[in-house]
Motif scaffolding. Structure first.
Motif, mmCIF file in Angstrom:
data_model
loop_
_atom_site.group_PDB
_atom_site.id
_atom_site.type_symbol
_atom_site.label_atom_id
_atom_site.label_comp_id
_atom_site.label_asym_id
_atom_site.label_seq_id
_atom_site.Cartn_x
_atom_site.Cartn_y
_atom_site.Cartn_z
ATOM 1 N N GLY A 38 -4.266 2.051 -2.237
ATOM 2 C CA GLY A 38 -3.202 2.364 -1.341
ATOM 3 C C GLY A 38 -3.150 3.613 -0.784
ATOM 4 O O GLY A 38 -4.083 4.583 -1.396
ATOM 5 N N PRO A 39 -2.609 4.527 0.057
ATOM 6 C CA PRO A 39 -2.535 5.467 0.573
ATOM 7 C C PRO A 39 -2.216 6.782 -0.210
ATOM 8 O O PRO A 39 -2.891 7.718 -0.199
ATOM 9 C CB PRO A 39 -1.481 5.330 1.787
ATOM 10 N N ASP A 41 -2.687 6.771 -3.493
ATOM 11 C CA ASP A 41 -3.989 6.510 -4.238
ATOM 12 C C ASP A 41 -5.082 7.367 -3.506
ATOM 13 O O ASP A 41 -5.725 8.206 -4.215
ATOM 14 C CB ASP A 41 -4.252 5.353 -4.578
ATOM 15 N N HIS A 90 5.486 10.780 -2.713
ATOM 16 C CA HIS A 90 5.670 11.375 -1.387
ATOM 17 C C HIS A 90 7.064 11.505 -1.329
ATOM 18 O O HIS A 90 8.084 11.637 -1.850
ATOM 19 C CB HIS A 90 4.995 10.029 -0.551
ATOM 20 N N ALA A 159 7.591 4.394 1.003
ATOM 21 C CA ALA A 159 7.549 4.781 2.423
ATOM 22 C C ALA A 159 7.729 3.637 3.299
ATOM 23 O O ALA A 159 8.336 3.761 4.326
ATOM 24 C CB ALA A 159 6.368 5.838 2.555
ATOM 25 N N SER A 160 7.070 2.500 2.845
ATOM 26 C CA SER A 160 6.941 1.575 3.547
ATOM 27 C C SER A 160 8.230 0.704 3.732
ATOM 28 O O SER A 160 8.726 0.172 4.553
ATOM 29 C CB SER A 160 5.896 0.462 3.254
ATOM 30 N N GLY A 184 -1.591 -1.068 -1.170
ATOM 31 C CA GLY A 184 -2.987 -1.387 -1.624
ATOM 32 C C GLY A 184 -2.993 -2.774 -1.588
ATOM 33 O O GLY A 184 -3.464 -3.709 -0.937
ATOM 34 N N ASP A 200 2.619 1.255 7.060
ATOM 35 C CA ASP A 200 1.768 2.093 6.329
ATOM 36 C C ASP A 200 1.215 3.397 6.759
ATOM 37 O O ASP A 200 0.957 3.401 7.902
ATOM 38 C CB ASP A 200 0.839 1.041 5.476
ATOM 39 N N GLN A 201 0.748 4.187 5.910
ATOM 40 C CA GLN A 201 0.506 5.591 6.239
ATOM 41 C C GLN A 201 -1.012 5.326 6.927
ATOM 42 O O GLN A 201 -1.746 4.288 6.302
ATOM 43 C CB GLN A 201 0.394 6.278 4.984
HETATM 44 N N1 ASP Z 1 2.128 3.343 1.150
HETATM 45 C C1 ASP Z 1 3.112 3.115 -0.142
HETATM 46 C C2 ASP Z 1 4.488 3.253 0.209
HETATM 47 O O1 ASP Z 1 5.013 2.504 1.028
HETATM 48 C C3 ASP Z 1 2.631 3.476 -1.279
HETATM 49 C C4 ASP Z 1 1.432 3.442 -1.675
HETATM 50 O O2 ASP Z 1 0.770 2.107 -2.320
HETATM 51 O O3 ASP Z 1 0.656 4.317 -1.879
HETATM 52 O O4 ASP Z 1 4.986 4.154 -0.250
#
Ligand code: ASP
Length: 322
Positions: A38-39, A41, A90, A159-160, A184, A200-201
């Motif tokens: 995922g982002p 990571d 985050h 964050a999502s 991810g 997502d990021q």
């Molecule tokens: N992007 C994810 C989130 O929504 C977290 C991740 O899997 O990095 O916070």
């Protein structure tokens, strides 16, 4: 007798100083509170590799995934404060104190701060089979199918989750949410068509967007992102109130000795100057914080300001978890 005590004290002092001077003399674990791939990571792996150089040790990325990312901070809070366990997290560090009635860590009191890393916008992406060609058509699709549309996120506190909350409130529609332990695995299900869309990021969606593997309906930032110039912002398509930038920070357990913390701070700052890191972050739409923000004081101040910023919005949305 007196001399013996003095010698022992001196030996103890020398050993203690020696141990600190030697830091780090083994691998350091960087805990990521979400699933691999995922982002968060992705940011962690780029940073960890570059921090390994100035520290002359390997920084190992360890995933401690959970919905909402709430177990990683707890693990780091309870880790030995010796500089060998650190946390990357985050914006969730700022939203979980309001979202959770019972949180087993306090972002403002249980950690030492290392510094702010970068800021990343998000993208609204949908499964490849989605027919809608732009945001307008996608919003019409949602309105017509609101009982069956599904939204993937990484649990309450992710964050999502925050982006979804803002998006649903901006379009005044509640959508069924499917939680994962990170985006991810959510992305895998999106690519497979098991869920309809997510936010997502860009650190995760850029490659899928460029390869045409997902549909993209907008960026959650006031300006377009250089690495995805063809993707319009939500605002320029008339959707206001869903913008959010995801910032990352680096933390250590409370009580980590100052000499170790200082080394971690300067290793992070060195890493953020690294050409490869800058290149990789910019390819992924991430903006590195300026040097004066890459400090413990700036992270602490930013975290506090973000907790205060999001609390009323979350309370207004009436979102809580136990
Ligand atoms: N992007 C994810 C989130 O929504 C977290 C991740 O899997 O990095 O916070």
């Amino acid at each position: 007798m007196k001399r013996l005590c003095l010698t022992a004290a001196l030996a103890f002092f020398t050993a203690a100083v020696g141990a600190q001077q030697q830091y780090p003399n083994r691998n350091i674990s960087m805990i990521v509170p979400f699933a691999a791939g995922g982002p968060t990571d992705t940011v962690a792996r780029v940073l960890a590799q570059a921090m390994g150089k100035p520290l002359a040790q390997t920084v190992i990325v360890e995933n401690r995934p959970s919905a909402g990312g709430i177990l990683g901070p707890e693990q780091v809070k309870n880790a030995k404060p010796d500089g060998y366990t650190i946390l990357i997290h985050h914006i969730g560090m700022a939203t979980t104190p309001t979202l959770y009635r019972k949180l087993r860590y306090d972002p403002l009191n249980d950690f030492e701060y290392i510094g702010l890393i970068n800021e990343v916008p998000m993208t609204i992406v949908a499964k490849p089979q989605m027919q809608a060609k732009n945001l307008q058509e996608f919003l019409e699709y949602i309105k017509k199918n609101k009982d069956k549309v599904t939204y993937a996120n990484a649990g309450i506190g992710a964050a999502s989750h925050l982006c979804g909350m803002l998006f649903m409130s901006a379009i005044q529609t509640d959508i069924l949410t499917v939680p994962y332990k990170g985006t991810g695995p959510a992305m895998n299900d999106l690519l497979g068509g098991q869920v309809d869309f997510m936010c997502d990021q860009t650190t995760s969606t850029t490659s899928q967007i460029k390869a045409g593997k997902v549909k993209v309906y907008g960026i959650t930032a006031p300006k377009r992102v250089e690495s995805l110039p063809e993707v319009p912002t939500l605002q320029e398509q008339g959707l206001k109130g869903a913008d959010v930038a995801i910032w990352h920070g680096l933390y250590a357990p409370k009580g980590t000795p100052k000499p170790a913390l200082d080394k971690l701070v300067s290793a992070m700052q060195e890493a953020l100057k690294d050409e490869n890191v800058r290149k990789r972050f910019s390819e992924l739409g991430a903006v590195t914080f300026p040097a004066d923000k890459q400090t413990p004081q700036a992270l602490q101040a930013h975290l506090k300001a973000e907790i205060e910023k999001w609390a009323p919005l979350i309370k207004k949305a009436g979102q809580y978890a136990d």
